[in-house]
Design a protein around this motif. Structure first.
Motif, PDB file in Angstrom:
ATOM      1  N   UNK A   9       1.050  -1.167  -0.005  1.00 62.44           N
ATOM      2  CA  UNK A   9       0.084   0.070  -0.012  1.00 62.44           C
ATOM      3  C   UNK A   9       0.894   1.341   0.055  1.00 62.44           C
ATOM      4  N   UNK A  10       0.262   2.322  -0.498  1.00 61.46           N
ATOM      5  CA  UNK A  10       0.995   3.597  -0.467  1.00 61.46           C
ATOM      6  C   UNK A  10       2.016   3.904  -1.480  1.00 61.46           C
ATOM      7  N   UNK A  11       2.152   3.256  -2.530  1.00 64.15           N
ATOM      8  CA  UNK A  11       3.167   3.589  -3.397  1.00 64.15           C
ATOM      9  C   UNK A  11       2.760   5.035  -4.123  1.00 64.15           C
ATOM     10  N   UNK A  43      -2.227  11.223  -5.852  1.00 61.07           N
ATOM     11  CA  UNK A  43      -1.646  12.389  -4.992  1.00 61.07           C
ATOM     12  C   UNK A  43      -1.045  12.099  -3.812  1.00 61.07           C
ATOM     13  N   UNK A  44      -0.046  13.192  -3.573  1.00 62.51           N
ATOM     14  CA  UNK A  44       0.698  12.935  -2.256  1.00 62.51           C
ATOM     15  C   UNK A  44       1.103  14.296  -1.803  1.00 62.51           C
ATOM     16  N   UNK A  45       1.774  14.148  -0.817  1.00 60.07           N
ATOM     17  CA  UNK A  45       2.439  15.519  -0.109  1.00 60.07           C
ATOM     18  C   UNK A  45       3.836  15.240   0.121  1.00 60.07           C
ATOM     19  N   UNK A  46       4.663  15.969  -0.749  1.00 55.99           N
ATOM     20  CA  UNK A  46       6.198  15.682  -0.548  1.00 55.99           C
ATOM     21  C   UNK A  46       6.711  15.789   0.801  1.00 55.99           C
ATOM     22  N   UNK A  88      -6.674   4.977  -4.941  1.00 57.13           N
ATOM     23  CA  UNK A  88      -7.526   6.356  -4.769  1.00 57.13           C
ATOM     24  C   UNK A  88      -6.927   7.242  -5.556  1.00 57.13           C
ATOM     25  N   UNK A  89      -7.572   8.299  -5.753  1.00 57.75           N
ATOM     26  CA  UNK A  89      -7.076   9.767  -6.236  1.00 57.75           C
ATOM     27  C   UNK A  89      -6.138  10.251  -4.953  1.00 57.75           C
ATOM     28  N   UNK A  90      -6.813  10.285  -3.751  1.00 57.60           N
ATOM     29  CA  UNK A  90      -6.271  10.766  -2.719  1.00 57.60           C
ATOM     30  C   UNK A  90      -6.465   9.572  -1.672  1.00 57.60           C
ATOM     31  N   UNK A  91      -5.404   9.554  -0.815  1.00 58.41           N
ATOM     32  CA  UNK A  91      -5.271   8.402   0.413  1.00 58.41           C
ATOM     33  C   UNK A  91      -6.082   8.853   1.594  1.00 58.41           C
ATOM     34  N   UNK A  92      -7.440   8.610   1.157  1.00 57.15           N
ATOM     35  CA  UNK A  92      -8.450   8.924   2.225  1.00 57.15           C
ATOM     36  C   UNK A  92      -9.449   8.028   2.372  1.00 57.15           C
ATOM     37  N   UNK A 119      -7.900  -0.711  -4.104  1.00 58.68           N
ATOM     38  CA  UNK A 119      -7.460  -1.068  -2.780  1.00 58.68           C
ATOM     39  C   UNK A 119      -7.930  -0.033  -1.873  1.00 58.68           C
ATOM     40  N   UNK A 120      -8.804  -0.092  -1.201  1.00 59.19           N
ATOM     41  CA  UNK A 120      -9.371   0.867  -0.217  1.00 59.19           C
ATOM     42  C   UNK A 120      -8.083   1.410   0.771  1.00 59.19           C
ATOM     43  N   UNK A 121      -7.858   2.725   0.863  1.00 58.65           N
ATOM     44  CA  UNK A 121      -7.122   3.276   1.714  1.00 58.65           C
ATOM     45  C   UNK A 121      -7.583   2.832   3.428  1.00 58.65           C
ATOM     46  N   UNK A 122      -6.920   2.539   4.223  1.00 63.43           N
ATOM     47  CA  UNK A 122      -6.921   2.258   5.569  1.00 63.43           C
ATOM     48  C   UNK A 122      -7.819   1.100   5.615  1.00 63.43           C
TER      49      UNK A 122
END
Length: 190
Positions: A9-11, A43-46, A88-92, A119-122
């Motif tokens: 998760x989270x690539x 999308x992510x935050x640097x 997802x577009x955002x990890x929300x 894959x649903x975040x969380x």
């Protein structure tokens, strides 16, 4: 068991792709027939930690907090060989989103990534999440399938579904966790 599924998760664009290649090579060295899934957050935050956002853990933040991003993944072809899934577009937490927002996130990200896996975040869903996926031919990796987290549960090579966050591991720490279980499983099943 060589048909284990390892879901990363989270690539994101914060992922160090050389480290990721080492992590995947480690998995394939120990479990040559394993399926590796890269769950990509667009999308992510640097940040320099490799996570989608800094200040981990972040799951209890309000929904709008997750929209504060400044990067989007574009180098999909450089992700080491794996099955690509949308995160997802955002990890929300999608279960907190309206039907329309979930539909946009799931369908938009799957289309961009050219995948039919979400894959649903969380690991959070609601009926809308499931129905959007079902109605659009998208496979959802749901917690009810029995996914376990290598970071918090002792790895057991006889269990099929495992997820992890590659930014939390080095190739050596992951190798130790996976080999320990594989060797114990081999001893007990001989």
């Amino acid at each position: 068991m060589d048909n284990i599924l390892f879901r990363n998760d989270d690539v994101s664009c914060n992922t160090d792709l050389m480290d990721l290649a080492d992590i995947y090579a480690t998995i394939r060295d120990i479990f040559p027939k394993a399926v590796i899934v890269s769950a990509v957050s667009l999308f992510c935050k640097e940040n320099t930690k490799g996570s989608v956002y800094e200040n981990v853990p972040f799951k209890n933040n309000p929904v709008k907090w997750f929209y504060n991003t400044d990067r989007i993944i574009t180098e999909l072809g450089k992700i080491p060989k794996s099955v690509i899934a949308s995160h997802g577009l955002y990890h929300v937490d999608h279960s907190k989103l309206s039907f329309d927002a979930q539909e946009m996130s799931i369908l938009g990200s799957c289309k961009y990534l050219n995948t039919n896996i979400f894959v649903p975040p969380f690991n959070k869903t609601n009926d809308d999440t499931v129905n959007i996926c079902l109605d659009n031919g998208i496979e959802i990796y749901h917690k009810s399938q029995g996914w376990k987290n290598i970071e918090y549960e002792n790895f057991d090579a006889t269990h099929k579904y495992w997820y992890f966050h590659s930014w939390r591991w080095t190739k050596n720490s992951l190798r130790l966790a996976l080999y320990k279980s594989k060797n114990e499983s081999t001893i007990f099943n001989s």
